[in-house]
Design a protein around this motif. Structure first.
Motif, mmCIF file in Angstrom:
data_model
loop_
_atom_site.group_PDB
_atom_site.id
_atom_site.type_symbol
_atom_site.label_atom_id
_atom_site.label_comp_id
_atom_site.label_asym_id
_atom_site.label_seq_id
_atom_site.Cartn_x
_atom_site.Cartn_y
_atom_site.Cartn_z
ATOM 1 N N LEU A 89 0.673 -1.224 0.026
ATOM 2 C CA LEU A 89 0.051 -0.054 0.060
ATOM 3 C C LEU A 89 0.852 1.273 0.230
ATOM 4 O O LEU A 89 0.621 2.242 -0.628
ATOM 5 C CB LEU A 89 -0.782 0.026 1.304
ATOM 6 C CG LEU A 89 -2.370 -0.728 1.206
ATOM 7 C CD1 LEU A 89 -2.840 -0.705 2.541
ATOM 8 C CD2 LEU A 89 -3.032 -0.081 -0.140
ATOM 9 N N VAL A 90 2.016 1.384 0.877
ATOM 10 C CA VAL A 90 2.718 2.337 1.239
ATOM 11 C C VAL A 90 3.511 2.603 -0.337
ATOM 12 O O VAL A 90 3.511 3.903 -0.908
ATOM 13 C CB VAL A 90 3.617 2.418 2.020
ATOM 14 C CG1 VAL A 90 4.705 3.342 2.123
ATOM 15 C CG2 VAL A 90 2.979 2.531 3.308
ATOM 16 N N ALA A 91 3.937 1.432 -1.056
ATOM 17 C CA ALA A 91 4.820 1.638 -2.409
ATOM 18 C C ALA A 91 3.663 2.371 -3.371
ATOM 19 O O ALA A 91 4.365 3.149 -4.269
ATOM 20 C CB ALA A 91 5.116 0.090 -2.732
ATOM 21 N N THR A 92 2.534 1.829 -3.278
ATOM 22 C CA THR A 92 1.423 2.274 -4.208
ATOM 23 C C THR A 92 1.126 3.690 -4.070
ATOM 24 O O THR A 92 1.403 4.842 -4.805
ATOM 25 C CB THR A 92 -0.031 1.590 -4.158
ATOM 26 O OG1 THR A 92 0.433 0.230 -4.122
ATOM 27 C CG2 THR A 92 -0.589 2.002 -5.345
ATOM 28 N N ALA A 93 1.074 4.170 -2.463
ATOM 29 C CA ALA A 93 0.844 5.528 -2.337
ATOM 30 C C ALA A 93 2.090 6.488 -2.927
ATOM 31 O O ALA A 93 1.947 7.647 -3.220
ATOM 32 C CB ALA A 93 0.495 5.680 -0.674
ATOM 33 N N ILE A 94 3.193 5.792 -2.585
ATOM 34 C CA ILE A 94 4.517 6.875 -2.807
ATOM 35 C C ILE A 94 4.417 6.756 -4.500
ATOM 36 O O ILE A 94 4.984 7.950 -5.054
ATOM 37 C CB ILE A 94 5.804 5.979 -2.355
ATOM 38 C CG1 ILE A 94 5.751 6.359 -0.898
ATOM 39 C CG2 ILE A 94 6.797 6.629 -3.066
ATOM 40 C CD1 ILE A 94 6.810 5.648 0.042
ATOM 41 N N ALA A 95 4.114 5.792 -5.144
ATOM 42 C CA ALA A 95 4.158 5.931 -6.676
ATOM 43 C C ALA A 95 3.104 6.897 -7.167
ATOM 44 O O ALA A 95 3.555 7.679 -8.103
ATOM 45 C CB ALA A 95 3.741 4.770 -7.212
ATOM 46 N N ILE A 96 2.042 7.168 -6.501
ATOM 47 C CA ILE A 96 1.137 8.014 -6.769
ATOM 48 C C ILE A 96 1.599 9.351 -6.575
ATOM 49 O O ILE A 96 1.508 10.427 -7.231
ATOM 50 C CB ILE A 96 -0.186 7.743 -5.735
ATOM 51 C CG1 ILE A 96 -0.927 6.589 -6.454
ATOM 52 C CG2 ILE A 96 -1.188 8.960 -6.307
ATOM 53 C CD1 ILE A 96 -2.160 6.268 -5.535
ATOM 54 N N VAL A 97 2.380 9.625 -5.420
ATOM 55 C CA VAL A 97 2.996 10.964 -5.150
ATOM 56 C C VAL A 97 3.787 11.367 -6.316
ATOM 57 O O VAL A 97 4.007 12.396 -6.932
ATOM 58 C CB VAL A 97 3.625 10.964 -3.903
ATOM 59 C CG1 VAL A 97 4.419 12.300 -3.715
ATOM 60 C CG2 VAL A 97 2.803 10.731 -2.695
ATOM 61 N N ARG A 98 4.724 10.393 -6.844
ATOM 62 C CA ARG A 98 5.898 10.681 -7.825
ATOM 63 C C ARG A 98 5.377 10.814 -9.197
ATOM 64 O O ARG A 98 5.931 11.293 -10.118
ATOM 65 C CB ARG A 98 6.952 9.749 -7.602
ATOM 66 C CG ARG A 98 7.644 9.749 -6.461
ATOM 67 C CD ARG A 98 8.601 8.891 -6.290
ATOM 68 N NE ARG A 98 9.879 9.334 -7.233
ATOM 69 C CZ ARG A 98 10.536 10.356 -6.704
ATOM 70 N NH1 ARG A 98 10.662 10.878 -5.408
ATOM 71 N NH2 ARG A 98 11.420 10.661 -7.491
ATOM 72 N N MET A 99 4.211 10.134 -9.735
ATOM 73 C CA MET A 99 3.693 9.960 -10.974
ATOM 74 C C MET A 99 3.233 11.221 -11.486
ATOM 75 O O MET A 99 2.475 12.019 -10.838
ATOM 76 C CB MET A 99 2.523 9.115 -11.215
ATOM 77 C CG MET A 99 2.961 7.629 -10.804
ATOM 78 S SD MET A 99 3.670 7.127 -12.922
ATOM 79 C CE MET A 99 4.066 5.341 -12.222
ATOM 80 N N ARG A 100 3.618 11.600 -12.765
ATOM 81 C CA ARG A 100 3.267 12.858 -13.426
ATOM 82 C C ARG A 100 1.827 12.411 -14.303
ATOM 83 O O ARG A 100 1.001 13.319 -14.480
ATOM 84 C CB ARG A 100 4.214 13.442 -14.350
ATOM 85 C CG ARG A 100 5.297 14.266 -13.744
ATOM 86 C CD ARG A 100 4.610 15.884 -13.482
ATOM 87 N NE ARG A 100 4.645 16.478 -12.467
ATOM 88 C CZ ARG A 100 6.070 16.901 -12.313
ATOM 89 N NH1 ARG A 100 6.984 16.619 -13.215
ATOM 90 N NH2 ARG A 100 6.371 17.425 -10.960
#
Lengths: 188, 147, 141
Positions: free
Chosen positions: A18-29
């Motif tokens: 979940l945290v990996a997904t959330a961090i990916a959401i933060v970084r994605m353009r």
């Protein structure tokens, strides 16, 4: 390994995902990727809810979070824009806000009862009554349904009202009913 | 209207029936297994939304016209609130389902839960489909090539 | 802080980590759709925190056997948070769609869904109004 430690272990595995997904959401353009990852996030949280014994909630989360909300967000993207513009560098302020808020919340959990504690205040007040009384009073196997529709019927009526109101709000904002009527009126 | 890929169209047609059937199962089996009006409403709405996504908004609006959707989303709340009014007129409290079968209150609870969940399901279906129609009816700002 | 305390509380802390990730997106990112996704993450984390409060060690999902022959030895988890959160999820998607509808209208009015762009346009409008106001005032005097 006791039951609760096993659950904690599974929880931690799901959590790292979940945290990996959330961090990916933060970084994605790309907003398309963000919306898809939000769907993934919902499915993972549904899994976590199953380990927490909340099968009804997991069911709802999977149907709503991964189904409807993805469709609506994609609809919004089609009407707006597809990728996030590079904005001003955020700086340290948001991080500071988040860390301070998080620290305050962690401080708040310190006097909470242990996870899974049967003597926790939340599980000793009305909940045992619901579990003990509902076979005689309601006679419905699914306790969640019994509480939802009968013990807390007023509550659910209010929630249905909120869903109804939000639907009317969306219709007023973007359905274009009035505009279409006005255009038809102009033609006449 | 764009015609989507053949496999998408065929699979969608095959899936819509089971999805609706599953929604009805979840709706009326909510007393016994996980589920109820909220989940069933969402699943039922998904059946219409997937039809609209693959075959176009005009096609799905022939099956489920917007005026009907707008009536339904109010009807659900009416069913729920109306159940309470009926139990009031039978001399019981608001939303007290014992009123429906006074000599066997447990059965009344069953009936009450069934009706109330139906109201919730109808409203949620109506709201979700109406929201989808509202979004899909707008002219897109991004052309299909940009995706 | 012994081992039991940490195992018993690590769940809550992990939920707080997720919540704060959502909050960070809302505060730091300028794109409105992304802000809504951030709010959704925050919301889901709160839901899971609520549900985890109702979990009972060794408990099972709160559904009786269909024949209603209830075994008193079976422990059921607290069903009350489940009810509250179940309705909250559906209300959550309804309000999310209201937010998305607002974003669509903002895009039609401003031509952008970036916070900076909207702020810039608002500032231009305010500056223009200020200029007009001063012009009128000087003409009157």
């Amino acid at each position: 390994m006791t039951g609760i430690a096993m659950t904690t272990f599974i929880d931690i595995v799901l959590f790292s995902m979940l945290v990996a997904t959330a961090i990916a959401i933060v970084r994605m353009r790309s907003l398309f990727a963000v919306v898809m990852l939000a769907g993934v996030f919902s499915l993972l949280s549904a899994l976590l809810l199953v380990t927490l014994d909340a099968v009804d909630v997991a069911f709802t989360e999977a149907a709503v979070g991964a189904g409807i909300s993805t469709v609506l967000m994609l609809g919004t993207l089609a009407l707006t824009s597809r990728s996030e513009l590079a904005s001003r560098p955020a700086g340290l302020t948001p991080l500071l806000v988040v860390i301070v808020t998080g620290a305050a919340l962690v401080y708040g959990t310190l006097d909470m009862p242990n996870f899974g504690d049967p003597n926790a205040p939340a599980s000793t007040h009305v909940a045992p009554d619901y579990i003990a009384q509902s076979p005689a009073e309601i006679g419905v196997p699914n306790i969640v349904t019994a509480i939802l529709a009968s013990y807390r019927g007023y509550d659910t009526l209010g929630e249905t009202g909120v869903v109804f109101t939000a639907g009317i709000g969306v219709l007023l904002l973007i359905s274009g009913l009035r505009r279409r009527r006005r255009e038809e009126g102009d033609e006449e | 209207m764009i015609r989507h890929h053949l496999i998408l169209r065929v699979i969608t047609k095959m899936l819509i029936g089971p999805i609706m059937l599953f929604a009805l199962y979840v709706q009326f089996h909510g007393d016994y297994s996980p589920g109820g009006g909220f989940q069933a409403g969402v699943i039922m709405a998904v059946a219409f939304i997937i039809y609209g996504v693959v075959f176009g908004l005009a096609t799905v609006q022939q099956v489920f016209p917007p005026w009907l959707v707008h009536k339904l989303l109010a009807l659900g709340v009416l069913i729920y609130a109306g159940t309470g009014v009926v139990s009031l007129f039978l001399g019981y409290g608001y939303l007290d389902y014992g009123a429906f079968t006074p000599d066997h209150p447990e059965h009344g609870q069953h009936w009450g839960i069934l009706v109330v969940e139906l109201g919730v399901g109808v409203t949620v279906t109506g709201v979700m489909v109406a929201i989808y129609y509202a979004f899909a009816a707008r002219t897109p700002a991004i052309s299909d090539e940009d995706w | 802080m012994d081992w039991d305390f940490i195992v018993g509380h690590v769940n809550y802390w992990l939920f707080i980590v997720l919540m704060m990730t959502g909050l960070y997106i809302v505060v730091a990112k300028g794109n409105l759709v992304k802000k809504i996704v951030g709010l959704n993450i925050f919301q889901t984390a709160v839901f899971m925190l609520y549900i985890s409060v109702g979990k009972i060690d060794g408990g099972t999902a709160p559904i009786f056997p269909t024949d209603m022959k209830i075994d008193p030895a079976v422990v059921y988890s607290n069903p009350l948070p489940h009810v509250l959160i179940l309705t909250a999820i559906v209300v959550g998607i309804a309000t999310t769609s209201l937010g998305l509808a607002l974003i669509v209208r903002i895009r039609e009015a401003y031509g952008t869904i970036e916070e900076d762009g909207i702020y810039q346009i608002e500032k231009d409008i305010a500056a223009e109004e200020y200029r007009l106001h001063n012009e009128l005032k000087s003409r009157r005097s």
